[in-house]
Design a protein around this motif. Structure first.
Motif, PDB file in Angstrom:
ATOM      1  N   LYS A 294      36.536 -35.780 -11.504  1.00 19.66           N
ATOM      2  CA  LYS A 294      37.689 -34.956 -11.835  1.00 19.66           C
ATOM      3  C   LYS A 294      37.728 -33.684 -11.006  1.00 19.66           C
ATOM      4  CE  LYS A 294      40.080 -32.956 -15.827  1.00 19.66           C
ATOM      5  NZ  LYS A 294      40.007 -32.687 -17.295  1.00 19.66           N
ATOM      6  N   CYS A 295      36.574 -33.228 -10.560  1.00 21.17           N
ATOM      7  CA  CYS A 295      36.494 -31.990  -9.783  1.00 21.17           C
ATOM      8  C   CYS A 295      36.343 -32.250  -8.286  1.00 21.17           C
ATOM      9  CB  CYS A 295      35.334 -31.129 -10.285  1.00 21.17           C
ATOM     10  SG  CYS A 295      35.602 -30.423 -11.923  1.00 21.17           S
ATOM     11  N   TRP A 296      36.675 -33.437  -7.838  1.00 22.91           N
ATOM     12  CA  TRP A 296      36.664 -33.726  -6.407  1.00 22.91           C
ATOM     13  C   TRP A 296      38.024 -33.347  -5.834  1.00 22.91           C
ATOM     14  CZ3 TRP A 296      34.032 -39.179  -5.573  1.00 22.91           C
ATOM     15  CH2 TRP A 296      32.701 -39.101  -5.985  1.00 22.91           C
ATOM     16  N   TYR A 297      38.041 -32.408  -4.907  1.00 26.36           N
ATOM     17  CA  TYR A 297      39.298 -31.948  -4.324  1.00 26.36           C
ATOM     18  C   TYR A 297      39.373 -32.174  -2.821  1.00 26.36           C
ATOM     19  CZ  TYR A 297      39.930 -29.675  -8.815  1.00 26.36           C
ATOM     20  OH  TYR A 297      40.056 -29.445 -10.157  1.00 26.36           O
ATOM     21  N   HIS A 298      38.272 -32.458  -2.178  1.00 30.28           N
ATOM     22  CA  HIS A 298      38.293 -32.733  -0.743  1.00 30.28           C
ATOM     23  C   HIS A 298      37.093 -33.611  -0.405  1.00 30.28           C
ATOM     24  CE1 HIS A 298      35.007 -29.816  -0.125  1.00 30.28           C
ATOM     25  NE2 HIS A 298      35.637 -29.082  -1.021  1.00 30.28           N
ATOM     26  N   SER A 299      37.192 -34.288   0.725  1.00 30.54           N
ATOM     27  CA  SER A 299      36.134 -35.191   1.139  1.00 30.54           C
ATOM     28  C   SER A 299      34.926 -34.401   1.614  1.00 30.54           C
ATOM     29  CB  SER A 299      36.635 -36.101   2.261  1.00 30.54           C
ATOM     30  OG  SER A 299      37.728 -36.875   1.815  1.00 30.54           O
ATOM     31  N   ILE A 300      33.755 -34.931   1.334  1.00 30.06           N
ATOM     32  CA  ILE A 300      32.499 -34.307   1.741  1.00 30.06           C
ATOM     33  C   ILE A 300      31.669 -35.345   2.475  1.00 30.06           C
ATOM     34  CG2 ILE A 300      30.349 -33.252   0.931  1.00 30.06           C
ATOM     35  CD1 ILE A 300      31.866 -32.160  -1.442  1.00 30.06           C
ATOM     36  N   PHE A 301      31.137 -34.956   3.628  1.00 32.74           N
ATOM     37  CA  PHE A 301      30.277 -35.870   4.382  1.00 32.74           C
ATOM     38  C   PHE A 301      28.942 -35.192   4.628  1.00 32.74           C
ATOM     39  CE2 PHE A 301      28.526 -37.387   8.431  1.00 32.74           C
ATOM     40  CZ  PHE A 301      28.386 -38.738   8.144  1.00 32.74           C
ATOM     41  N   ALA A 302      27.877 -35.864   4.261  1.00 34.49           N
ATOM     42  CA  ALA A 302      26.519 -35.375   4.506  1.00 34.49           C
ATOM     43  C   ALA A 302      25.889 -36.231   5.595  1.00 34.49           C
ATOM     44  CB  ALA A 302      25.681 -35.431   3.238  1.00 34.49           C
ATOM     45  N   CYS A 303      25.330 -35.573   6.589  1.00 33.84           N
ATOM     46  CA  CYS A 303      24.712 -36.294   7.701  1.00 33.84           C
ATOM     47  C   CYS A 303      23.533 -37.123   7.197  1.00 33.84           C
ATOM     48  CB  CYS A 303      24.243 -35.296   8.761  1.00 33.84           C
ATOM     49  SG  CYS A 303      23.343 -36.088  10.128  1.00 33.84           S
ATOM     50  N   PRO A 304      23.519 -38.429   7.477  1.00 35.66           N
ATOM     51  CA  PRO A 304      22.415 -39.275   6.989  1.00 35.66           C
ATOM     52  C   PRO A 304      21.105 -39.012   7.734  1.00 35.66           C
ATOM     53  CG  PRO A 304      23.900 -40.543   8.373  1.00 35.66           C
ATOM     54  CD  PRO A 304      24.544 -39.206   8.207  1.00 35.66           C
ATOM     55  N   ILE A 305      21.158 -38.302   8.849  1.00 38.13           N
ATOM     56  CA  ILE A 305      19.941 -38.022   9.621  1.00 38.13           C
ATOM     57  C   ILE A 305      19.299 -36.711   9.167  1.00 38.13           C
ATOM     58  CG2 ILE A 305      18.976 -37.722  11.924  1.00 38.13           C
ATOM     59  CD1 ILE A 305      20.142 -40.507  11.349  1.00 38.13           C
ATOM     60  N   LEU A 306      20.093 -35.638   9.152  1.00 34.58           N
ATOM     61  CA  LEU A 306      19.555 -34.320   8.787  1.00 34.58           C
ATOM     62  C   LEU A 306      19.676 -34.030   7.302  1.00 34.58           C
ATOM     63  CD1 LEU A 306      20.916 -32.171  11.752  1.00 34.58           C
ATOM     64  CD2 LEU A 306      18.707 -33.310  11.526  1.00 34.58           C
ATOM     65  N   ARG A 307      20.378 -34.892   6.560  1.00 36.81           N
ATOM     66  CA  ARG A 307      20.561 -34.701   5.117  1.00 36.81           C
ATOM     67  C   ARG A 307      21.243 -33.369   4.805  1.00 36.81           C
ATOM     68  NH1 ARG A 307      19.591 -39.807   3.248  1.00 36.81           N
ATOM     69  NH2 ARG A 307      17.664 -40.635   4.154  1.00 36.81           N
ATOM     70  N   GLN A 308      22.194 -32.990   5.632  1.00 35.82           N
ATOM     71  CA  GLN A 308      22.929 -31.749   5.434  1.00 35.82           C
ATOM     72  C   GLN A 308      24.423 -32.027   5.406  1.00 35.82           C
ATOM     73  OE1 GLN A 308      21.769 -29.166   8.625  1.00 35.82           O
ATOM     74  NE2 GLN A 308      19.745 -28.727   7.756  1.00 35.82           N
ATOM     75  N   GLN A 309      25.116 -31.221   4.645  1.00 41.63           N
ATOM     76  CA  GLN A 309      26.566 -31.354   4.568  1.00 41.63           C
ATOM     77  C   GLN A 309      27.194 -30.793   5.839  1.00 41.63           C
ATOM     78  OE1 GLN A 309      28.333 -30.071   0.880  1.00 41.63           O
ATOM     79  NE2 GLN A 309      30.227 -29.494   1.904  1.00 41.63           N
ATOM     80  N   THR A 310      28.126 -31.515   6.405  1.00 40.34           N
ATOM     81  CA  THR A 310      28.773 -31.063   7.633  1.00 40.34           C
ATOM     82  C   THR A 310      29.696 -29.877   7.355  1.00 40.34           C
ATOM     83  OG1 THR A 310      30.511 -32.726   7.302  1.00 40.34           O
ATOM     84  CG2 THR A 310      28.671 -33.318   8.737  1.00 40.34           C
ATOM     85  N   THR A 311      29.894 -29.063   8.375  1.00 40.22           N
ATOM     86  CA  THR A 311      30.744 -27.880   8.279  1.00 40.22           C
ATOM     87  C   THR A 311      31.658 -27.831   9.497  1.00 40.22           C
ATOM     88  OG1 THR A 311      29.119 -26.502   9.446  1.00 40.22           O
ATOM     89  CG2 THR A 311      28.935 -26.636   7.033  1.00 40.22           C
ATOM     90  N   ASP A 312      32.463 -26.779   9.586  1.00 44.90           N
ATOM     91  CA  ASP A 312      33.330 -26.619  10.751  1.00 44.90           C
ATOM     92  C   ASP A 312      32.511 -26.419  12.020  1.00 44.90           C
ATOM     93  OD1 ASP A 312      35.521 -26.860   9.116  1.00 44.90           O
ATOM     94  OD2 ASP A 312      35.809 -24.699   8.860  1.00 44.90           O
ATOM     95  N   ASN A 313      31.370 -25.746  11.897  1.00 46.75           N
ATOM     96  CA  ASN A 313      30.508 -25.535  13.062  1.00 46.75           C
ATOM     97  C   ASN A 313      29.618 -26.741  13.353  1.00 46.75           C
ATOM     98  OD1 ASN A 313      31.492 -22.899  13.369  1.00 46.75           O
ATOM     99  ND2 ASN A 313      29.999 -22.103  11.880  1.00 46.75           N
ATOM    100  N   ASN A 314      29.466 -27.611  12.376  1.00 42.84           N
ATOM    101  CA  ASN A 314      28.647 -28.813  12.538  1.00 42.84           C
ATOM    102  C   ASN A 314      29.430 -30.008  11.990  1.00 42.84           C
ATOM    103  OD1 ASN A 314      26.483 -30.587  12.942  1.00 42.84           O
ATOM    104  ND2 ASN A 314      25.596 -30.102  10.937  1.00 42.84           N
ATOM    105  N   PRO A 315      30.499 -30.408  12.697  1.00 39.38           N
ATOM    106  CA  PRO A 315      31.400 -31.454  12.174  1.00 39.38           C
ATOM    107  C   PRO A 315      30.803 -32.852  12.304  1.00 39.38           C
ATOM    108  CG  PRO A 315      32.092 -30.818  14.365  1.00 39.38           C
ATOM    109  CD  PRO A 315      30.934 -29.922  14.016  1.00 39.38           C
ATOM    110  N   PRO A 316      31.361 -33.829  11.582  1.00 36.61           N
ATOM    111  CA  PRO A 316      30.912 -35.218  11.736  1.00 36.61           C
ATOM    112  C   PRO A 316      31.415 -35.805  13.052  1.00 36.61           C
ATOM    113  CG  PRO A 316      32.717 -35.092  10.168  1.00 36.61           C
ATOM    114  CD  PRO A 316      32.364 -33.691  10.510  1.00 36.61           C
TER     115      PRO A 316
END
Length: 358
Positions: A294-316
């Motif tokens: 219910k609280c999902w408002y945008h897509s989130i992608f976490a890098c499967p290698i570094l286990r970190q959520q991508t950002t504008d400076n570190n995009p998928p």
């Protein structure tokens, strides 16, 4: 109490000095037994109820922490933050139609609100109140006046309002037959996208004499469609105003209630193990808290290698083979001019990777 009262009256009638016959003695004995059994049953029921109530109290004490200050951030509500909170609260009261409360809050907090900001909410609540009592005219007038913007966002609100009004005419039987046929002209602009629905509505006219409730079209009288039209109107009206469907204050409060137990637990663990620097009051929590879909408002992608959520400076980044990793992982993995995908043996050039947007 009733039996004791009866016994008292009985004694008054026969007199205290009167000698009881065998029959009266038997009646009194049975009466006393019934009183005793009733009192014992009441005591037993009260004991069970008291036991259940006491368990509820213990469960509340166990699951609800009275002191939640430990998870708060010192200095969180500075002047700017306090002003933003007041604005969110005022908007929430406007949404709920509590205009007097919102104005009182503005006065006490010294917050100035532009009257043009309040007017859309006044109109929205006026139309919603009318829909709740099944009055469609205000909503229809609003939909017609905003037709172009509703069409631009692919809304079916106006058609569904006309459909409901047509159904209300059908409920009047043959008396409203001519008016229903005349009103059906309003369906003409929607014939391309709602042809099947219009055919169903027109076919129901055949059963006006016997009543729609006794016809194959009885589903047209479903009462749930009135609640649905209120939801559709709220969604489309908020979209035109550039607002979220749900109040930001309600969403934030609900999310806080879900996250609070986990935050209290992690705070206790940190203090117990004396882990410093784990929770340094930044905008990131030390653990992930699942708030539900219910609280999902945008897509989130976490890098499967570094286990970190991508950002504008570190995009998928999408590799030629179709696998996706973060840009930081891409930069760390390539050797010279070649990159080997970590999931398949395909070798490729790092320059062929393309940034993707969710």
């Amino acid at each position: 109490c009733f039996l004791s009262h009866q016994y008292f009256l009985f004694c008054c009638l026969i007199g205290q000095d009167a000698e009881l016959s065998g029959t009266l003695s038997l009646v009194l004995t049975q009466c006393c037994k019934r009183i005793k059994d009733t009192v014992q049953k009441l005591a037993s029921d009260h004991k069970d109820i008291h036991s259940s109530v006491s368990r509820v109290g213990k469960a509340i004490d166990k699951n609800f922490d009275s002191d939640i200050s430990s998870v708060g951030i010192d200095g969180c509500w500075q002047a700017d933050s306090q002003r933003l909170l007041n604005e969110v609260m005022v908007e929430h009261f406007f949404r709920q139609g509590m205009l007097d409360v919102a104005e009182e809050l503005c006065q006490e907090s010294g917050l100035s609100v532009d009257p043009s900001q309040k007017e859309p909410f006044v109109e929205l609540n006026r139309i919603l109140e009318a829909l709740k009592v099944r009055v469609l005219r205000p909503a229809l007038e609003w939909a017609v006046s905003n037709r172009e913007m509703l069409i631009a966002q692919n809304s079916s609100l106006e058609f569904k309002l006309h459909r409901l009004y047509f159904i209300s005419l059908l409920m009047g039987g043959t008396t409203n037959q001519r008016e229903a046929l005349q009103y059906a002209k309003n369906f003409q602009p929607f014939a391309l996208n709602h042809q099947k629905d219009i055919q169903v509505l027109m076919g129901s006219l055949v059963y006006l004499r016997q009543g729609i409730e006794n016809s194959p079209y009885v589903h047209l009288l479903d009462a749930n469609q009135w609640a649905d039209i209120c939801d559709i109107f709220t969604r489309d009206a908020c979209a035109l105003l550039g607002l979220s469907v749900e109040s930001p204050l309600s969403v934030s409060f609900s999310a806080g209630c879900v996250a609070l137990p986990a935050l209290i637990n992690i705070k206790a663990v940190i203090e117990q193990r004396q882990c410093t620097g784990v929770w340094n009051q930044k905008d990131e929590l030390p653990i992930e808290v699942d708030l539900g879909k219910k609280c999902w408002y945008h897509s989130i992608f976490a890098c499967p290698i570094l286990r970190q959520q991508t950002t504008d400076n570190n995009p998928p980044m999408k590799l030629v083979c179709g696998h996706i990793i973060s840009r930081d992982a891409l930069n760390k993995m390539f050797n010279g001019s070649k990159l080997k995908c970590p999931y398949c043996p395909m070798e490729q050039s790092p320059g062929d990777a393309k940034q993707i947007f969710f």
